[in-house]
Scaffold this motif. Sequence first.
Motif, PDB file in Angstrom:
ATOM      1  N   VAL A 173       0.829  -1.207   0.000  1.00  0.00           N
ATOM      2  CA  VAL A 173       0.000   0.000   0.000  1.00  0.00           C
ATOM      3  C   VAL A 173       0.865   1.258   0.000  1.00  0.00           C
ATOM      4  O   VAL A 173       2.062   1.212   0.267  1.00  0.00           O
ATOM      5  N   PHE A 174       0.216   2.365  -0.297  1.00  0.00           N
ATOM      6  CA  PHE A 174       0.771   3.687  -0.049  1.00  0.00           C
ATOM      7  C   PHE A 174      -0.084   4.334   1.031  1.00  0.00           C
ATOM      8  O   PHE A 174      -1.314   4.238   0.998  1.00  0.00           O
ATOM      9  N   GLN A 175       0.578   4.986   1.984  1.00  0.00           N
ATOM     10  CA  GLN A 175      -0.139   5.740   3.002  1.00  0.00           C
ATOM     11  C   GLN A 175       0.027   7.226   2.706  1.00  0.00           C
ATOM     12  O   GLN A 175       1.146   7.720   2.584  1.00  0.00           O
ATOM     13  N   VAL A 176      -1.099   7.902   2.583  1.00  0.00           N
ATOM     14  CA  VAL A 176      -1.110   9.333   2.303  1.00  0.00           C
ATOM     15  C   VAL A 176      -1.609  10.052   3.549  1.00  0.00           C
ATOM     16  O   VAL A 176      -2.665   9.717   4.088  1.00  0.00           O
ATOM     17  N   PHE A 177      -0.831  11.036   4.018  1.00  0.00           N
ATOM     18  CA  PHE A 177      -1.185  11.756   5.234  1.00  0.00           C
ATOM     19  C   PHE A 177      -1.606  13.183   4.895  1.00  0.00           C
ATOM     20  O   PHE A 177      -0.952  13.867   4.109  1.00  0.00           O
ATOM     21  N   THR A 178      -2.716  13.610   5.505  1.00  0.00           N
ATOM     22  CA  THR A 178      -3.242  14.956   5.292  1.00  0.00           C
ATOM     23  C   THR A 178      -3.580  15.580   6.642  1.00  0.00           C
ATOM     24  O   THR A 178      -3.505  14.931   7.682  1.00  0.00           O
ATOM     25  N   ALA A 179      -3.976  16.834   6.617  1.00  0.00           N
ATOM     26  CA  ALA A 179      -4.574  17.429   7.809  1.00  0.00           C
ATOM     27  C   ALA A 179      -5.901  16.710   8.042  1.00  0.00           C
ATOM     28  O   ALA A 179      -6.550  16.285   7.073  1.00  0.00           O
TER      29      ALA A 179
END
Length: 244
Positions: A173-179
């Motif tokens: 997987v790819f983990q994408v972090f946002t506010a």
Amino acid sequence: MSGHSKWHNIQRTKGVRDAERGRIFTKTAREIIVAVKEGGGGDPASNSRLAAAVTKAKAANMPNDNIKRTIEKALGSGNADNYESIVYEGFGPGGVAVIVETMTDNRNRTASEMRHYFDKYGGNLGASGCARRFFDRKGVIIIDNEEEEIEEDDVITDALDAGAQDVEADGPVFQVFTAPESVSAAAEVLSKKYKLLSAQAEQVPQSRILLTAEEDIKNMRKMIEMFEDSDDVQNVYHNSEEPE
């Protein structure tokens, strides 16, 4: 880019398996109901809490008709469902910090159940804030990379364009972090190009505690499993890590 969590520690929570699908839909429906009642109506465009719940439902492959019916049910004057969100914090084996987010229609039942699970597996239920200080609240989007290889540079570019703060490649997987408040909007953009396994605001550990004792590892696994199997529990977060 630097990462903040380990996918192999949470993939059981994120994976939507056929045997678990009904239970996941039930829990997601609860989130939608509460979001409608507490977030300000049944329109995701003007109710950010509902938008996040709908995004999570779609990532779990909940059919649009189910989502629509759940919103309509929550808006109905005859709806008797009365859930409240309660967060429990404590520590597991080896001093692992644990946060359990629940949604319940019976506060006493849930509190007793959560305390029992902590105690049974060598942990203890603590006061509010005792575990939260070891985590950061972030939006987390999980992109599936198992069935079809995706170029990391493409994911990073697309994620940043969608408003992401950070991206981590972690195995399948790819983990994408946002506010936290941006996760729904970013997920909406990324879902047009990628298969999302999850999209929601989460408690991301600031660091990990490596469990090495076999008994601690065994008890931690059982504790998390018991929490996840509870109908009242929506999400479980912890900062434990096992040896590779």
